[in-house]
Each structure stands twice: as C-alpha cells, then as structure tokens.
Design a protein around this motif. Structure first.
Motif, mmCIF file in Angstrom:
data_model
loop_
_atom_site.group_PDB
_atom_site.id
_atom_site.type_symbol
_atom_site.label_atom_id
_atom_site.label_comp_id
_atom_site.label_asym_id
_atom_site.label_seq_id
_atom_site.Cartn_x
_atom_site.Cartn_y
_atom_site.Cartn_z
ATOM 1 N N VAL A 43 68.090 -7.574 -42.335
ATOM 2 C CA VAL A 43 66.847 -8.349 -42.362
ATOM 3 C C VAL A 43 66.257 -8.354 -40.951
ATOM 4 N N VAL A 44 65.037 -7.853 -40.808
ATOM 5 C CA VAL A 44 64.415 -7.744 -39.490
ATOM 6 C C VAL A 44 62.949 -8.148 -39.580
ATOM 7 N N LEU A 45 62.395 -8.546 -38.445
ATOM 8 C CA LEU A 45 60.959 -8.746 -38.313
ATOM 9 C C LEU A 45 60.423 -7.529 -37.571
ATOM 10 N N ASN A 46 59.647 -6.700 -38.277
ATOM 11 C CA ASN A 46 59.203 -5.453 -37.670
ATOM 12 C C ASN A 46 58.013 -5.676 -36.733
ATOM 13 N N ASP A 47 57.523 -4.600 -36.141
ATOM 14 C CA ASP A 47 56.456 -4.698 -35.147
ATOM 15 C C ASP A 47 55.135 -5.170 -35.741
ATOM 16 N N TYR A 90 54.959 -7.683 -37.714
ATOM 17 C CA TYR A 90 55.246 -9.072 -38.105
ATOM 18 C C TYR A 90 55.461 -9.194 -39.606
ATOM 19 N N GLU A 91 56.179 -8.228 -40.151
ATOM 20 C CA GLU A 91 56.598 -8.264 -41.548
ATOM 21 C C GLU A 91 58.103 -8.513 -41.586
ATOM 22 N N LEU A 92 58.509 -9.546 -42.291
ATOM 23 C CA LEU A 92 59.926 -9.840 -42.448
ATOM 24 C C LEU A 92 60.455 -9.046 -43.632
ATOM 25 N N VAL A 93 61.341 -8.093 -43.375
ATOM 26 C CA VAL A 93 61.833 -7.190 -44.410
ATOM 27 C C VAL A 93 62.964 -7.872 -45.180
ATOM 28 N N LEU A 94 62.710 -8.180 -46.462
ATOM 29 C CA LEU A 94 63.686 -8.850 -47.316
ATOM 30 C C LEU A 94 64.304 -7.917 -48.346
ATOM 31 N N SER A 95 63.674 -6.811 -48.611
ATOM 32 C CA SER A 95 64.234 -5.751 -49.450
ATOM 33 C C SER A 95 63.458 -4.476 -49.113
ATOM 34 N N LYS A 96 63.785 -3.390 -49.800
ATOM 35 C CA LYS A 96 63.093 -2.133 -49.515
ATOM 36 C C LYS A 96 61.617 -2.197 -49.875
ATOM 37 N N TRP A 136 57.664 -10.153 -46.246
ATOM 38 C CA TRP A 136 56.764 -11.277 -45.990
ATOM 39 C C TRP A 136 55.956 -10.963 -44.738
ATOM 40 N N SER A 137 54.679 -10.696 -44.904
ATOM 41 C CA SER A 137 53.793 -10.437 -43.770
ATOM 42 C C SER A 137 53.216 -11.770 -43.315
ATOM 43 N N MET A 138 53.775 -12.328 -42.250
ATOM 44 C CA MET A 138 53.356 -13.659 -41.829
ATOM 45 C C MET A 138 51.927 -13.684 -41.312
ATOM 46 N N THR A 139 51.425 -12.576 -40.796
ATOM 47 C CA THR A 139 50.057 -12.554 -40.296
ATOM 48 C C THR A 139 49.038 -12.334 -41.417
ATOM 49 N N LEU A 167 64.283 -13.712 -38.042
ATOM 50 C CA LEU A 167 63.298 -14.476 -37.271
ATOM 51 C C LEU A 167 63.783 -14.895 -35.886
ATOM 52 N N LEU A 168 65.042 -15.334 -35.778
ATOM 53 C CA LEU A 168 65.497 -15.936 -34.520
ATOM 54 C C LEU A 168 65.484 -14.969 -33.346
ATOM 55 N N LYS A 169 65.505 -13.685 -33.636
ATOM 56 C CA LYS A 169 65.525 -12.708 -32.550
ATOM 57 C C LYS A 169 64.171 -12.603 -31.859
ATOM 58 N N LYS A 170 63.072 -12.874 -32.607
ATOM 59 C CA LYS A 170 61.739 -12.678 -32.052
ATOM 60 C C LYS A 170 60.841 -13.907 -32.160
ATOM 61 N N CYS A 171 61.330 -14.974 -32.771
ATOM 62 C CA CYS A 171 60.490 -16.149 -33.016
ATOM 63 C C CYS A 171 61.166 -17.417 -32.493
ATOM 64 N N ILE A 172 60.353 -18.450 -32.334
ATOM 65 C CA ILE A 172 60.847 -19.782 -31.982
ATOM 66 C C ILE A 172 60.875 -20.578 -33.280
ATOM 67 N N VAL A 173 62.057 -21.028 -33.699
ATOM 68 C CA VAL A 173 62.224 -21.648 -35.011
ATOM 69 C C VAL A 173 62.692 -23.100 -34.858
#
Length: 545
Positions: free
Chosen positions: A166-170, A172-178, A182-185, A211-217
């Motif tokens: 699970v990663v937040l890509n460049d 700003y899409e949180l990849v939950l499956s292939k 979730w595109s937060m923007t 999220l925690l790697k690139k966001c403030i939660v």
C-alpha cells in the motif's frame, strides 16, 4: 451444452467397454455390468465437477462459457425475433438481435444493438439482471450511437495486493488494489463503512502504511484499543487521541491548521505575484489527514454534551468543504452512516466510499447512494472453498460500486515494524506547534532537502534577549520560510563556521546575523551549487579578507 462436452469421453468409454463385453451382457453376467452401472451413477457429478473446475482454472473455457450464458440469457428473457417456418406445421426459427461480447482480463463489455430494435427500451434497464447472470459487478452503462454498452467487472480477488504494498504514489493516489485507488486530490475524503468484524480497523491500519510515510496523520480512537498503542511511535507522537473531548478538540485544531495553511499559501502566492492560489504541494506542503475510527460510537458518547458534538460536526463540515486545496483530508470509519451521526451534507461530500463485510440493504443504500439502488450487493463467505476476509465494495460517490478486496495480511507482517521505520513529519501550522511564532512550513527545495538531521548544540542562555531577533521575526522581514532559515543555520553550525546564540533553547539573531543570512539567501539565487558549497566559499573568503 458444455457439460455434454465433458460427458462425451465417458459415454464413449462406456460404449467401448460395452462393445468389448457384449457377450457377457447377453449372458446376463452381472459382474461385468457393475462398471457400467457405477459409471452411469457417477458420470453426472463427475462431469459437473470438471465443468466447475475448468470454469475456474481455464480462461478459454470461461470465455466460451460466458458466450453460452449470453445466448441463454437472451433466449430466456425473450430477446429474439421469431420467423415462421415456410413449411406447414414446421417450427419457427429464432434470431437474436445484434449482440457483441468483449472479454478482458478483469472486465467484460456487452454491446446490445438499439438502433431500430424493438428491445432498445428494455436493453437500457438490465444492469442488475446482468450482474446476476454473469455473477459480476455492473460498473457502467454507456449509450453509443448504435449500441448500449454495459461494463461489468470480475476477478476482483485477483486484483488484491499485500499490505506492505500500500503506497501513496506521486499523483497522491493511495493504492489499495491493482484497480482501486483513492485519489485524495480528485476525490477528497474517504468514508469506510462496515459492521463489527467486517475489517474496517484493519483496513485503516493498512491505509496508514501508505499515508504515514508522506502525510501528517491525526487519529481519533474512541474505542481506546487499536490505535492508542501507536501513540508511542515517533511518527504519531502526540497525534493519537481517545478521550471524546480530546477527539473533538483534535477536529477543531485540525480546522485551525487548515486555515493556517490557507494563510501561508496566500502569503507565498502574494510573494510570487500569483493571481490564482495553487494546490498545496506547489507551496511545499504535505497532505494532512484526520482519521477517526468508530464514528458512531464517538457521536453516541457525545450525546450528553450536545454543545461539544455540535461544534465538532460544524468543524468537520468546514474541513470537508474547504480542505481539498490545502491538502487537508478526512477519513471516517463507522458501522452505519445514519443521518443522526453523519448528516447527508457531510456524507455526500466525502467522495470515495468503501464498505467492508456485510451491510443491510439500507446500509448499502446510504453508503453508495441512489446510483446503486438497483445493484445486487452480494455477501460471499467462501471463495474456492476458502473463507474470505476483507471483502467489500468501493465506489466514487455517484458512480457504480465495484467489488473490492482489502490488502492481504501475510504471515509475519507487523504494522509496528513498518511504522517504526518512518520519519516524523513536523507540522508547524498546527495551533499547538512548539516552535517559533511564525510557524512556517518546511518547504522542500532542491538546495535544502539533502541536509542531515540538525545537530545538538550547547545552549547559551541570555539574560536579556530584547536586542535580538527570532527566526520567525527574520522570516517575516525577508520573506523566507521558518524552515528554510532554520536549515541554513544548521548548515552553518554543522560546518563549524559559526555558532548562533540561543535563549531558552531557541536561536536568537543579532543584526549582524540577520544581514549574514539575508545576504546568503540573495547570493544563492545566482549560485550554481549547493548550500554547503556556497556557505563554505563565503566563510573562506571572509577568512582570507
């Protein structure tokens, strides 16, 4: 028809065996007849088993089977033309309208001819029937010039990823499956709904992996169970709350943080002479996330304090309506999105919805809206004989829901081991930030991002600091952020070029210090190198003079 294909070899085998033992049969030798009887008894269950196995394991067979399903559906629903036979007493012939089937790896498209067809009106209303026929998720209906096209998705289980992926890509899409992201923007704010044991909390933890790697939660845990122990982690220190009053205050502080980020962005935009306010990342800001688990339980506990609960709802509504541009997003998890706990105005502005486990019909209706009123939501307890965990549905609000499998937890995986490797991201815009008064953000620029962690320096306590400026005061006067000035000071001190004075642990600057720092910023604009190189050249030149 396809079962006859599997039955044919067995029928031929029985026929050949009977041919070889014809004389024994005529003589009524019962012993020789036993294999034939056994074959006849077992042939149907054996053929059925092979049919199901091939349908599950052989892609080509599955494609052929869907073609048969399509023809059978059209026939059973009466989607055909009858042409009378030219012979007296002859059977009429059936002719299907124009129908095309396009099968992909994970989806299927059914093209139904509409131009002049007597079935065109009925063809536009069969989405839910196709879901049942193909055992797939109806995703979309497209009206083309000559066809109505139905898109259906299948094999959602094959799209599952592992929790560690699970990663937040460049973007700003949180990849939950292939296929589920979730595109937060693009679709800000995430709503997760599911009954007890459905997997909501596990999904929230998996979301934190990305999220925690690139966001403030900031996390609210009214159950005081699954997230409270994470407060000991450096990445979440002081950002996990469990008392209902503290969670309500967290929401209010998050709203203030959002407004502070707006003030900061407007200031930078003015300095850049920008006519339009850009997105948060163009100003060096990281996304901030407000995550609250068991929202229903939190609202129930606040019923005795309507003032606190009402203020929290107002704060949350302001965040949801205004937070997108400054990168302030909300994630709520709850058992059922009732109006009393989550007003419609809030729910409809949370643009990505996910359900976990089993919901009631009304629960699905409230979660996914009128667009999915006719959708057949299925509860699948076992898949290929194995118990299913983490299954649900996902949809951007206003669009058809699709089957979704949460990331898989593999043996030996530990959330705490992952989170302990993440570096903490400071948030100088929060109301209780323990820093200088200006609270500027750590703008990441190419000249500062390579710096090491700030070094520990001996504190020089001054009895009177009224003749000195703070970093925040200098920031206001020269138009540079607090983070930029602080990191430049670290470069100078770590290189051993100069020690800055401190008052109660905070850097204080003389007029000479201010001129030095301002001059370095001015010089760097035309310097082709790094900060370390420029600072070294500057002090070496002064030493020579």
């Amino acid at each position: 028809m396809l079962k006859l294909f599997w039955a044919l070899p067995f029928v031929l085998a029985i026929g050949y065996y009977s041919y070889l033992n014809y004389e024994q049969f005529v003589a009524m030798n019962y012993l020789s007849m036993i294999p034939v009887v056994v074959f006849l008894v077992l042939i149907y269950p054996l053929v059925s088993f092979l049919h199901v196995l091939a349908e599950d394991r052989i892609p080509l067979y599955k494609r052929i089977y869907r073609l048969w399903l399509t023809a059978n559906f059209l026939n059973e629903q009466g989607f055909y033309y009858e042409k009378a036979s030219g012979k007296q007493g002859g059977r009429s012939k059936k002719k299907f309208p124009k129908v095309y089937l396009k099968q992909g790896k994970y989806d299927l498209r059914l093209y139904l001819g509409t131009q002049g067809s007597k079935f065109q009106d009925r063809f536009s209303r069969i989405g839910s029937e196709l879901e049942t026929t193909y055992f797939m998720d109806f995703m979309n209906k497209i009206d083309e010039e000559k066809f109505v096209v139905y898109e259906l998705a299948y094999s959602a289980f094959l799209n599952r990823i592992e929790a560690k992926d699970v990663v937040l890509n460049d973007n700003y899409e949180l990849v939950l499956s292939k296929v589920v992201k979730w595109s937060m923007t693009e679709n800000p704010h995430l709503l997760i709904v599911g009954g007890t044991g459905g997997g909501k909390t596990v999904l929230l933890r998996e979301i934190l992996v990305g999220l925690l790697k690139k966001c403030i939660v900031y996390i609210g845990d009214p159950k005081r169970a699954d997230f409270v122990p994470m407060e000991d982690l450096d990445v979440l220190k002081g950002r996990v709350f469990f008392e209902k009053e503290d969670i309500a205050k967290m929401v209010g502080d998050f709203k203030q943080t959002m407004n502070n980020r707006y003030d900061y962005m407007r200031k930078i935009a003015k300095e850049r002479s920008e006519r339009e306010l850009g997105r948060f990342d163009t100003y060096g800001l990281k996304p901030t996330i407000l995550m609250i688990d068991e929202w229903n339980a939190l609202m129930a506990s606040l019923n005795r304090n309507a003032k606190v609960g009402g203020q929290m709802i107002d704060d949350l509504l302001e965040i949801i309506l205004k937070g997108r541009q400054v990168g302030s997003y909300v994630i709520l998890a709850m058992q059922k999105p009732t109006y009393d706990d989550l007003p419609t105005k809030l729910r409809d502005n949370m643009m990505h919805h996910i359900s976990m486990g089993r919901l009631s019909d009304s629960g699905y209706q409230m979660t996914f809206g009128d667009e999915n009123a006719n959708k057949k939501f299925r509860f699948i307890e076992r898949l290929n004989g194995k118990k299913v965990y983490g299954r649900g549905y996902s949809a951007i609000f206003g669009l058809p829901a699709q089957e979704f499998y949460a990331p898989n937890l593999t043996a030996g995986f530990s959330f705490f081991d992952i989170f302990e490797t993440y570096s903490r991201i400071e948030n100088p815009h929060e109301p209780n930030y323990q820093g200088d008064v200006d609270k500027e953000d750590d703008v990441e620029t190419q000249d500062l991002i390579d710096l090491d962690e700030p070094i520990d320096l001996p504190i020089q306590t001054l009895s009177d600091s009224t003749d000195f400026k703070t970093i925040g005061e200098l920031s206001k006067s020269i138009g540079k952020s607090f983070g930029q000035i602080k990191k430049l000071i670290d470069v100078i001190e770590k290189g051993g070029f100069k020690k800055f004075k401190r008052d109660n642990g905070k850097v204080v600057l003389t007029e000479e210090d201010c001129l030095l720092l301002e001059g370095l910023f001015d010089s760097f604009e035309s310097f082709d190198g790094t900060w370390k190189e420029m600072v070294s050249i500057h002090f070496d030149r002064d030493a020579d003079n």
